[in-house]
Design a protein around this motif. Structure first.
Motif, PDB file in Angstrom:
ATOM      1  N   LEU A  29       0.852  -1.204   0.000  1.00 55.60           N
ATOM      2  CA  LEU A  29       0.000   0.000   0.000  1.00 55.60           C
ATOM      3  C   LEU A  29       0.885   1.251   0.000  1.00 55.60           C
ATOM      4  O   LEU A  29       0.664   2.191   0.762  1.00 55.60           O
ATOM      5  CB  LEU A  29      -0.905   0.024   1.248  1.00 55.60           C
ATOM      6  N   SER A  30       1.902   1.241  -0.820  1.00 58.14           N
ATOM      7  CA  SER A  30       2.753   2.436  -0.927  1.00 58.14           C
ATOM      8  C   SER A  30       3.306   2.499  -2.327  1.00 58.14           C
ATOM      9  O   SER A  30       3.256   1.498  -3.060  1.00 58.14           O
ATOM     10  CB  SER A  30       3.917   2.352   0.065  1.00 58.14           C
ATOM     11  N   SER A  31       3.874   3.651  -2.692  1.00 55.10           N
ATOM     12  CA  SER A  31       4.383   3.753  -4.068  1.00 55.10           C
ATOM     13  C   SER A  31       5.697   2.998  -4.255  1.00 55.10           C
ATOM     14  O   SER A  31       6.255   2.998  -5.347  1.00 55.10           O
ATOM     15  CB  SER A  31       4.455   5.201  -4.536  1.00 55.10           C
ATOM     16  N   ILE A  32       6.181   2.300  -3.223  1.00 55.82           N
ATOM     17  CA  ILE A  32       7.312   1.389  -3.436  1.00 55.82           C
ATOM     18  C   ILE A  32       6.838   0.292  -4.410  1.00 55.82           C
ATOM     19  O   ILE A  32       7.555  -0.132  -5.294  1.00 55.82           O
ATOM     20  CB  ILE A  32       7.773   0.760  -2.096  1.00 55.82           C
ATOM     21  N   TYR A  33       5.588  -0.148  -4.252  1.00 60.02           N
ATOM     22  CA  TYR A  33       5.035  -1.217  -5.093  1.00 60.02           C
ATOM     23  C   TYR A  33       3.926  -0.749  -6.043  1.00 60.02           C
ATOM     24  O   TYR A  33       3.613  -1.446  -6.992  1.00 60.02           O
ATOM     25  CB  TYR A  33       4.459  -2.341  -4.219  1.00 60.02           C
ATOM     26  N   ASN A  34       3.285   0.355  -5.719  1.00 61.31           N
ATOM     27  CA  ASN A  34       2.102   0.748  -6.491  1.00 61.31           C
ATOM     28  C   ASN A  34       2.056   2.222  -6.829  1.00 61.31           C
ATOM     29  O   ASN A  34       2.649   3.042  -6.138  1.00 61.31           O
ATOM     30  CB  ASN A  34       0.845   0.406  -5.689  1.00 61.31           C
ATOM     31  N   GLU A  35       1.272   2.532  -7.858  1.00 63.27           N
ATOM     32  CA  GLU A  35       1.151   3.940  -8.248  1.00 63.27           C
ATOM     33  C   GLU A  35       0.269   4.696  -7.263  1.00 63.27           C
ATOM     34  O   GLU A  35      -0.663   4.121  -6.691  1.00 63.27           O
ATOM     35  CB  GLU A  35       0.526   4.036  -9.634  1.00 63.27           C
ATOM     36  N   ASP A  36       0.562   5.987  -7.109  1.00 62.91           N
ATOM     37  CA  ASP A  36      -0.177   6.822  -6.163  1.00 62.91           C
ATOM     38  C   ASP A  36      -1.683   6.800  -6.412  1.00 62.91           C
ATOM     39  O   ASP A  36      -2.480   6.736  -5.493  1.00 62.91           O
ATOM     40  CB  ASP A  36       0.293   8.284  -6.252  1.00 62.91           C
ATOM     41  N   SER A  37      -2.074   6.818  -7.692  1.00 65.17           N
ATOM     42  CA  SER A  37      -3.491   6.909  -8.046  1.00 65.17           C
ATOM     43  C   SER A  37      -4.271   5.724  -7.453  1.00 65.17           C
ATOM     44  O   SER A  37      -5.387   5.855  -6.972  1.00 65.17           O
ATOM     45  CB  SER A  37      -3.637   6.890  -9.566  1.00 65.17           C
TER      46      SER A  37
END
Ligand code: NAD
Length: 375
Positions: A29-37
């Motif tokens: 649940l962070s932009s380490i793994y996922n896009e902000d959007s």
């Protein structure tokens, strides 16, 4: 066609903290793994709600995982009528805030401030566990850096890590002392009731074991309450299985956790660009992915299945990164097949595993340097 999922709750618990066998890894649940959007919409609430409905009622996050604590805290707040604070466990980390050595701060003042900020971000008055994050960056390094040589299995040269019987409890230098001081601050917060369990996380297992023994053999002679190891109980590297008895019997740790059954996303179709694995390991993961391409759930399901079975044998929970409802459903489905499954399905799974294990044959047990040698 849509897959039908068995929506019954998982009920088994493991270890002194009574944790569910699957723990929600919130680095996803962070932009380490996922896009902000993806993180600002409803997906996190739906993902967290589904996990809780399944009985995945423990969450792992860190002050280091960018917006993770905030996204998780906001989702849990939105769900508090159905899932009050007492219905789940929250585990976070402190001491690491970025990727370079300068982004680590284990000073007692920072440790306390970090825990207090985590409490706010997670909308809670207590944390079920707090770890010192990635202790190998702080620990004093002596002799050959076994983990620094990717051609060596981590288990070799144990003696150089002070793991010889009778050598326990030696402070090797300033770094070790910093770790002990940070632990002492966490112990104070434990006495104050803010933190329930105290522990460490990191990558090189010999270093984790050395530090766990150091804590046990230093006043106040208390074992660590929890220890989290990652990427060491998965298809390509199972070194944790060898270390688990040492953590339990020698270091007296009553709650062990293993994380990253997908080797931090390497065993998915989209490995993160920052992944520390060597090119050979990346290439093998890609090959494994194509080997599994036609199978139900592909490489991720073979990989989590393998880790769940190993974890089940060792009675440790698995922390897996979950970023959307599909991943929650799929991981629970695989858990059911392994832990409540039918024999025919199990035989098919074992045959698939053998195919994939062959791809990693020459790279079995390989690791990478942590901290990286260029730091
Ligand atoms: P992981 O191996 O669990 O892989 C997670 C990645 O795989 C995420 O991108 C997730 O969205 C994706 N994924 C999950 N299920 C999938 C599926 N069925 N199909 C395709 N993709 C899928 O790696 P992780 O997230 O690094 O590890 C799990 C958790 O453990 C972390 O979120 C974190 O909470 C914890 N952790 C801690 C440390 C540490 O303390 N040093 C290190 C690593 C992980």
């Amino acid at each position: 066609s849509r897959t039908k999922y068995n929506q019954q709750q998982l009920k088994r618990v493991v270890g002194a903290l009574q944790l569910p066998e699957i723990i929600f890894g919130a680095a996803a649940l962070s932009s380490i793994y996922n896009e902000d959007s993806h993180l600002s919409g409803f997906t996190p609430v739906r993902t967290v709600r589904l996990a809780l409905r399944y009985g995945i009622n423990a969450f792992d996050t860190s002050a280091y995982y960018q917006q993770s604590e905030i996204v998780l805290g906001t989702a849990l707040k939105a769900l508090e009528t159905d899932f009050p604070r007492s219905s789940y466990k929250l585990m976070t980390k402190c001491g690491r805030y970025g990727s370079t050595r300068a982004d680590f701060d284990y000073s007692p003042t920072t440790i306390r401030a970090s825990v207090q900020r985590s409490l706010k971000r997670l909308n809670t008055t207590y944390l079920d566990a707090v770890y010192l994050h990635d202790v190998e960056f702080i620990a004093t390094q002596v002799g050959a850096r076994v983990a620094g040589d990717p051609t060596l299995a981590l288990n070799e040269k144990k003696a150089e890590y002070g793991l010889v019987e009778g050598e326990e409890g030696k402070v090797w230098g300033e770094g070790d002392q910093k770790i002990l001081d940070a632990l002492a601050e966490l112990r104070k917060m434990q006495d104050e009731g803010i933190v329930k369990a105290v522990g460490i996380t990191g990558y090189p297992l010999p270093t984790l074991l050395r530090l766990a023994l150091l804590a046990l053999h230093t006043p106040p002679y208390k074992p660590l309450d929890v220890l989290l190891s990652y990427s060491h109980l998965m298809l390509q590297n199972t070194a944790f299985a060898e270390f688990a008895p040492h953590f339990r019997d020698r270091a007296k740790i009553s709650q062990l956790l293993t994380a990253s059954p997908l080797n931090m996303g390497l065993l998915t179709p989209k490995p993160p660009a920052w992944h520390p694995a060597s090119q050979e390991l990346r290439d093998a993961a890609k090959q494994a992915s194509s080997t599994c391409a036609q199978w139900d759930g592909g490489l991720p399901n073979v990989a989590v299945g393998f880790s769940f079975r190993k974890a089940n044998e060792l009675s440790v929970p698995t922390v897996v990164g979950l970023s959307n409802p599909r991943e929650v459903h799929e991981n629970v489905r695989v858990w059911r097949e392994i832990c409540e499954g039918k024999e025919e399905k199990e035989l098919e799974r074992l045959a698939q595993e053998q195919e994939v294990l062959k791809v990693f044959d020459n790279l079995k047990g390989w690791s990478w340097a942590s901290p990286p040698s260029k730091l």
